[in-house]
Design a protein around this motif. Structure first.
Motif, PDB file in Angstrom:
ATOM      1  N   GLU A 214      17.216 -53.780  22.999  1.00  0.00           N
ATOM      2  CA  GLU A 214      18.134 -54.443  23.949  1.00  0.00           C
ATOM      3  C   GLU A 214      17.910 -53.846  25.458  1.00  0.00           C
ATOM      4  O   GLU A 214      18.022 -52.542  25.603  1.00  0.00           O
ATOM      5  CB  GLU A 214      19.445 -53.959  23.670  1.00  0.00           C
ATOM      6  CG  GLU A 214      20.606 -54.190  24.429  1.00  0.00           C
ATOM      7  CD  GLU A 214      20.639 -55.744  24.984  1.00  0.00           C
ATOM      8  OE1 GLU A 214      20.929 -56.738  24.052  1.00  0.00           O
ATOM      9  OE2 GLU A 214      20.199 -56.283  25.997  1.00  0.00           O
ATOM     10  N   ASP A 215      17.585 -54.775  26.153  1.00  0.00           N
ATOM     11  CA  ASP A 215      17.180 -54.345  27.424  1.00  0.00           C
ATOM     12  C   ASP A 215      18.357 -53.853  28.593  1.00  0.00           C
ATOM     13  O   ASP A 215      18.175 -53.366  29.691  1.00  0.00           O
ATOM     14  CB  ASP A 215      16.121 -55.307  28.305  1.00  0.00           C
ATOM     15  CG  ASP A 215      16.836 -56.628  28.579  1.00  0.00           C
ATOM     16  OD1 ASP A 215      17.492 -57.063  27.188  1.00  0.00           O
ATOM     17  OD2 ASP A 215      16.812 -57.289  29.583  1.00  0.00           O
ATOM     18  N   GLU A 216      19.254 -54.458  28.279  1.00  0.00           N
ATOM     19  CA  GLU A 216      20.505 -54.285  29.064  1.00  0.00           C
ATOM     20  C   GLU A 216      21.014 -52.819  28.723  1.00  0.00           C
ATOM     21  O   GLU A 216      21.859 -52.740  27.566  1.00  0.00           O
ATOM     22  CB  GLU A 216      21.701 -55.173  28.895  1.00  0.00           C
ATOM     23  CG  GLU A 216      21.006 -56.527  29.493  1.00  0.00           C
ATOM     24  CD  GLU A 216      22.079 -57.728  29.411  1.00  0.00           C
ATOM     25  OE1 GLU A 216      23.368 -57.661  29.530  1.00  0.00           O
ATOM     26  OE2 GLU A 216      21.745 -58.819  28.758  1.00  0.00           O
TER      27      GLU A 216
ATOM     28  N   ASP B   3      17.240 -58.041  20.483  1.00  0.00           N
ATOM     29  CA  ASP B   3      17.743 -58.881  21.350  1.00  0.00           C
ATOM     30  C   ASP B   3      16.380 -60.040  21.512  1.00  0.00           C
ATOM     31  O   ASP B   3      15.468 -59.638  21.287  1.00  0.00           O
ATOM     32  CB  ASP B   3      17.973 -58.007  22.645  1.00  0.00           C
ATOM     33  CG  ASP B   3      18.509 -59.029  23.914  1.00  0.00           C
ATOM     34  OD1 ASP B   3      19.264 -59.913  23.485  1.00  0.00           O
ATOM     35  OD2 ASP B   3      18.247 -58.830  25.150  1.00  0.00           O
TER      36      ASP B   3
ATOM     37  N   ARG C 263      15.929 -62.139  24.410  1.00  0.00           N
ATOM     38  CA  ARG C 263      15.629 -62.108  25.848  1.00  0.00           C
ATOM     39  C   ARG C 263      15.209 -60.657  26.252  1.00  0.00           C
ATOM     40  O   ARG C 263      16.346 -59.818  26.719  1.00  0.00           O
ATOM     41  CB  ARG C 263      16.671 -62.733  26.756  1.00  0.00           C
ATOM     42  CG  ARG C 263      16.689 -64.100  26.575  1.00  0.00           C
ATOM     43  CD  ARG C 263      17.794 -64.938  27.557  1.00  0.00           C
ATOM     44  NE  ARG C 263      18.233 -66.050  26.814  1.00  0.00           N
ATOM     45  CZ  ARG C 263      18.864 -67.053  27.624  1.00  0.00           C
ATOM     46  NH1 ARG C 263      19.192 -66.962  28.676  1.00  0.00           N
ATOM     47  NH2 ARG C 263      19.308 -68.231  26.942  1.00  0.00           N
TER      48      ARG C 263
HETATM   49 CA    CA Z   1      18.536 -59.314  27.043  1.00  0.00          CA
END
Ligand code: CA
Length: 252
Positions: free
Chosen positions: A30-32, A74, A76
């Motif tokens: 997860e990039d967030e 995730d 995106r």
């Molecule tokens: Ca994302």
């Protein structure tokens, strides 16, 4: 456009597993950071061991180097999208369950259309409790049922051998790449030889009781893929037969 985020569960069958004790290793991709932190905190509190990757590439590295039982993925991501991460994991022979986090209807459609097999999804807002219960169910389904039952280790028909313990299928001594859903469907059918099995029963066996995810068409698509992979003549199957107006039957 309203953003609907769904949790898509793409199930893979797992690595070596110690039988369902607490402390399973979960990789969160997860990039967030805020979202990741929430998941990390929540899963740690539930007794899971967690890894975090904020990039697809990093996820692949962790999956390669660590013993991971399940992946929250995730779609995106800044570098490689979740679909491709998933594909690459499979290409590398990684078969643990992957729960995909999606952020739009389009992504849900895309996941459902992919052969890598969407087994289940939950529409956002999903609670941590929901995620945890999905993870537990998935771990149980992927690892627990075989660990806990006295199933025969191998089943075979024609030139096909199903290794239930290793969760592998061989055809003429060639390893066949099945999605986890396909594997579970096949296992269920061959475990009930000569018995007509309704689509509802198949849905329940694969997605669990009360699931509203798998519909008849989904089952048909998976069966078609199974036939393409296992039957000599998929359009005129010899083993995986259709029971008109009802479901399917495995004829040994
Ligand atoms: Ca994302």
């Amino acid at each position: 456009m309203p953003i609907i985020t769904a949790l898509i569960i793409v199930q893979y069958l797992g690595p070596d597993y110690n039988g369902g004790v607490a402390g399973e290793h979960i990789l969160i991709v997860e990039d967030e950071p805020a979202v990741a932190r929430g998941l990390l905190y929540g899963l740690n509190a539930e007794g899971f061991v967690t890894y975090w990757a904020d990039r697809g590439q990093k996820a692949l590295e962790i999956a390669r180097d660590k013993d991971v039982h399940l992946i929250l993925l995730d779609i995106r991501l800044p570098d490689i999208n979740g679909f491709d991460v998933c594909r690459q994991l499979r290409a590398q022979g990684k078969r643990q369950p992957v729960i995909m986090l999606t952020a739009s209807d389009e992504e849900v459609d895309k996941v459902l259309g992919l052969e890598l097999g969407a087994d289940d999804y939950v529409v956002k807002p999903y609670s941590l409790r929901e995620v945890v219960s999905r993870i537990r169910a998935m771990l149980r389904r992927s690892y627990g049922e075989l660990a806990n039952s006295n199933v025969r280790e191998k089943l075979s028909f024609g030139n096909v051998v199903i290794d239930l313990e290793k969760m592998q299928v061989w055809r003429s001594d060639q390893l066949v790449s099945l999605t986890p859903t396909e594997f579970r469907l096949l296992r269920y059918l061959v475990s009930n030889p000569d018995r007509p099995v309704s689509r509802d029963m198949l849905i329940e066996s694969v997605w669990g009781y009360g699931s509203d995810i798998g519909d008849d068409r989904t089952i048909d698509v998976h069966i078609r893929h199974l036939r393409e992979k296992l039957e000599d003549n998929p359009t005129s199957p010899r083993w995986l037969l259709t029971v008109r107006g009802f479901g399917y039957k495995f004829k040994p």
